[in-house]
Design a protein around this motif. Structure first.
Motif, PDB file in Angstrom:
ATOM      1  N   ASP A   1      46.133  31.977  40.578  1.00 22.52           N
ATOM      2  CA  ASP A   1      44.977  32.297  39.760  1.00 22.52           C
ATOM      3  C   ASP A   1      45.154  31.653  38.387  1.00 22.52           C
ATOM      4  O   ASP A   1      45.979  32.089  37.596  1.00 22.52           O
ATOM      5  CB  ASP A   1      44.842  33.818  39.629  1.00 22.52           C
ATOM      6  CG  ASP A   1      43.629  34.205  38.809  1.00 22.52           C
ATOM      7  OD1 ASP A   1      42.769  33.332  38.573  1.00 22.52           O
ATOM      8  OD2 ASP A   1      43.548  35.374  38.391  1.00 22.52           O
TER       9      ASP A   1
ATOM     10  N   GLN B   1      31.647  31.201  32.218  1.00 21.22           N
ATOM     11  CA  GLN B   1      32.714  31.611  33.120  1.00 21.22           C
ATOM     12  C   GLN B   1      32.351  31.316  34.566  1.00 21.22           C
ATOM     13  O   GLN B   1      33.206  30.965  35.384  1.00 21.22           O
ATOM     14  CB  GLN B   1      32.984  33.113  32.948  1.00 21.22           C
ATOM     15  CG  GLN B   1      34.282  33.604  33.577  1.00 21.22           C
ATOM     16  CD  GLN B   1      35.519  32.953  32.967  1.00 21.22           C
ATOM     17  OE1 GLN B   1      35.548  32.666  31.777  1.00 21.22           O
ATOM     18  NE2 GLN B   1      36.529  32.721  33.781  1.00 21.22           N
ATOM     19  N   GLU B   2      31.052  31.387  34.856  1.00 16.72           N
ATOM     20  CA  GLU B   2      30.592  31.098  36.216  1.00 16.72           C
ATOM     21  C   GLU B   2      30.879  29.651  36.599  1.00 16.72           C
ATOM     22  O   GLU B   2      31.347  29.371  37.712  1.00 16.72           O
ATOM     23  CB  GLU B   2      29.095  31.371  36.310  1.00 16.72           C
ATOM     24  CG  GLU B   2      28.492  31.070  37.672  1.00 16.72           C
ATOM     25  CD  GLU B   2      26.983  31.259  37.697  1.00 16.72           C
ATOM     26  OE1 GLU B   2      26.371  30.936  38.729  1.00 16.72           O
ATOM     27  OE2 GLU B   2      26.430  31.727  36.689  1.00 16.72           O
ATOM     28  N   LYS B   3      30.617  28.724  35.662  1.00 16.78           N
ATOM     29  CA  LYS B   3      30.856  27.313  35.942  1.00 16.78           C
ATOM     30  C   LYS B   3      32.353  27.007  36.017  1.00 16.78           C
ATOM     31  O   LYS B   3      32.783  26.156  36.792  1.00 16.78           O
ATOM     32  CB  LYS B   3      30.204  26.444  34.866  1.00 16.78           C
ATOM     33  CG  LYS B   3      28.690  26.401  34.970  1.00 16.78           C
ATOM     34  CD  LYS B   3      28.245  25.839  36.320  1.00 16.78           C
ATOM     35  CE  LYS B   3      26.728  25.807  36.430  1.00 16.78           C
ATOM     36  NZ  LYS B   3      26.297  25.378  37.794  1.00 16.78           N
ATOM     37  N   ILE B   4      33.137  27.672  35.201  1.00 21.44           N
ATOM     38  CA  ILE B   4      34.583  27.481  35.255  1.00 21.44           C
ATOM     39  C   ILE B   4      35.120  27.915  36.619  1.00 21.44           C
ATOM     40  O   ILE B   4      35.930  27.221  37.236  1.00 21.44           O
ATOM     41  CB  ILE B   4      35.284  28.258  34.112  1.00 21.44           C
ATOM     42  CG1 ILE B   4      34.941  27.617  32.766  1.00 21.44           C
ATOM     43  CG2 ILE B   4      36.798  28.275  34.334  1.00 21.44           C
ATOM     44  CD1 ILE B   4      35.524  28.353  31.578  1.00 21.44           C
ATOM     45  N   LYS B   5      34.649  29.046  37.093  1.00 21.14           N
ATOM     46  CA  LYS B   5      35.069  29.524  38.409  1.00 21.14           C
ATOM     47  C   LYS B   5      34.644  28.544  39.504  1.00 21.14           C
ATOM     48  O   LYS B   5      35.369  28.313  40.469  1.00 21.14           O
ATOM     49  CB  LYS B   5      34.491  30.913  38.675  1.00 21.14           C
ATOM     50  CG  LYS B   5      35.125  32.016  37.843  1.00 21.14           C
ATOM     51  CD  LYS B   5      34.520  33.368  38.181  1.00 21.14           C
ATOM     52  CE  LYS B   5      35.180  34.486  37.366  1.00 21.14           C
ATOM     53  NZ  LYS B   5      34.571  35.809  37.655  1.00 21.14           N
TER      54      LYS B   5
ATOM     55  N   LYS C   1      41.404  29.396  30.053  1.00 24.01           N
ATOM     56  CA  LYS C   1      40.375  29.967  29.190  1.00 24.01           C
ATOM     57  C   LYS C   1      40.377  29.331  27.806  1.00 24.01           C
ATOM     58  O   LYS C   1      39.315  29.077  27.229  1.00 24.01           O
ATOM     59  CB  LYS C   1      40.590  31.483  29.066  1.00 24.01           C
ATOM     60  CG  LYS C   1      39.495  32.199  28.284  1.00 24.01           C
ATOM     61  CD  LYS C   1      39.768  33.693  28.206  1.00 24.01           C
ATOM     62  CE  LYS C   1      39.711  34.321  29.577  1.00 24.01           C
ATOM     63  NZ  LYS C   1      39.887  35.813  29.512  1.00 24.01           N
TER      64      LYS C   1
ATOM     65  N   ILE D   1      37.008  25.538  39.448  1.00 28.32           N
ATOM     66  CA  ILE D   1      38.306  25.900  40.035  1.00 28.32           C
ATOM     67  C   ILE D   1      38.204  25.981  41.561  1.00 28.32           C
ATOM     68  O   ILE D   1      39.090  25.516  42.291  1.00 28.32           O
ATOM     69  CB  ILE D   1      38.802  27.229  39.450  1.00 28.32           C
ATOM     70  CG1 ILE D   1      39.114  27.058  37.959  1.00 28.32           C
ATOM     71  CG2 ILE D   1      40.042  27.714  40.190  1.00 28.32           C
ATOM     72  CD1 ILE D   1      39.483  28.355  37.263  1.00 28.32           C
ATOM     73  N   SER D   2      37.088  26.550  42.042  1.00 25.05           N
ATOM     74  CA  SER D   2      36.921  26.705  43.490  1.00 25.05           C
ATOM     75  C   SER D   2      36.825  25.364  44.210  1.00 25.05           C
ATOM     76  O   SER D   2      37.149  25.255  45.395  1.00 25.05           O
ATOM     77  CB  SER D   2      35.675  27.542  43.786  1.00 25.05           C
ATOM     78  OG  SER D   2      34.486  26.817  43.473  1.00 25.05           O
TER      79      SER D   2
ATOM     80  N   SER E   1      42.416  30.950  36.259  1.00 18.64           N
ATOM     81  CA  SER E   1      41.252  31.143  35.403  1.00 18.64           C
ATOM     82  C   SER E   1      41.657  31.614  34.013  1.00 18.64           C
ATOM     83  O   SER E   1      41.088  31.195  33.006  1.00 18.64           O
ATOM     84  CB  SER E   1      40.266  32.134  36.033  1.00 18.64           C
ATOM     85  OG  SER E   1      40.912  33.372  36.300  1.00 18.64           O
TER      86      SER E   1
END
Length: 226
Positions: free
Chosen positions: A2, A18-22, A8, A25-26, A4
Motif C-alpha cells: 500500500d 485522491q480518487e485519481k491518485i488511487k 501523498k 496506483i491501480s 497511497s
C-alpha cells in the motif's frame, strides 16, 4: 504494497484528487531493484512514467570508452522518464539503483489520460522540469568552467542548510566518494586530493561520509571561482 500514504506528499501529485491518485496506483506496477541493478537503459524502448518510492537511483550517461558522467541523483518522491511518457520511446540516460530501491511504473497512456482530467499534474510536471533544467545548466557550467575544487564547493554549497550561514554545518553524503567523483566529472584520486587540500586550508573536515564545513565564506568563494 500500500503506497497511497507514501506518495501523498510527492510534488508530482500535489493538488490531484485522491480518487485519481488511487486510479494511477491501480494501473501501475511496483518494482524493486537491488544495488547496481539497471532500472532503464538509454537504448531501452519503454513508454512509462517512473516515481522513486524508496531508495536512491542515479541517472548517468556512458561514453564508448567507458567513462561515466552522473547527471542526477534521485530519491523518494522523485519522478523520471517524463520524455518516455509523453514524447519519445527512448530514454536519454541510464537509471541505476545505488541502494535497494522501490519504483512505481505508471504507463504513459495512463498518465496522458489522467493529465487531461487533472491539469494539476501538468503544472507539477512543468515545475519539476523547470527545476531540472536549472540544475542541468548549473551542472554544465560547473563541468565546463570550474576546476574540481570549485565543482566540489558548488556541490557542498547546494547541500548546506541555509538558515544560519555564519555557523559551521555538516552534511552526510548518501553516496560514496567514488559516486561523488562521477557527479563532479573527476577521478576518485582527484576528488581525494581536492578534499585533502580543502581540509588543509581549514575549509572543511571529513569523517567517513560526513563532511563538516568549517569556513562557509571560503567555500562560497571557491564555488564562485574566487
Amino acid at each position: 504494497m500500500d503506497i497511497s500514504g507514501q506518495i501523498k506528499g510527492i510534488v508530482l501529485f500535489q493538488g490531484v484528487s485522491q480518487e485519481k491518485i488511487k486510479f494511477l496506483i491501480s494501473q501501475s506496477m511496483i518494482r524493486k531493484f537491488k544495488p547496481g541493478e539497471m532500472v532503464i537503459g538509454e537504448d531501452d524502448s519503454i513508454r512509462s512514467f517512473y516515481v522513486v518510492i524508496s531508495g536512491q537511483l542515479k541517472l548517468y550517461r556512458s561514453s564508448v570508452d567507458g567513462k561515466e558522467q552522473t547527471l542526477q541523483l534521485l530519491g523518494p518522491g522523485d519522478p523520471f522518464g517524463l520524455c518516455t511518457a509523453f514524447a519519445t520511446n527512448a530514454f536519454p540516460a541510464n537509471a541505476m539503483a545505488i541502494v535497494e530501491s522501490t519504483v512505481l511504473l505508471i504507463p504513459g497512456t495512463v498518465m496522458e489520460e489522467t493529465a487531461r482530467q487533472e491539469p494539476a499534474i501538468l503544472f507539477n510536471i512543468i515545475q519539476i522540469l523547470s527545476q531540472r533544467l536549472k540544475d542541468s545548466m548549473e551542472l554544465i557550467e560547473s563541468l565546463a568552467l570550474k576546476e574540481i575544487p570549485g565543482r566540489l564547493a558548488s556541490f557542498l554549497c547546494h547541500l548546506l542548510p541555509k538558515e544560519d550561514e555564519s555557523k559551521k554545518a555538516s552534511v552526510e553524503l548518501t553516496i560514496s566518494q567514488r559516486e561523488l567523483s562521477k557527479i563532479l566529472g573527476a577521478t576518485p584520486e582527484a576528488l581525494s586530493r581536492a578534499l585533502r587540500k580543502m581540509a588543509n586550508d581549514g575549509i572543511l573536515s571529513t569523517a567517513g561520509r560526513v563532511i563538516t564545513v568549517l569556513n562557509r565564506q571560503a567555500l562560497a568563494q571557491l564555488a564562485e571561482g574566487e
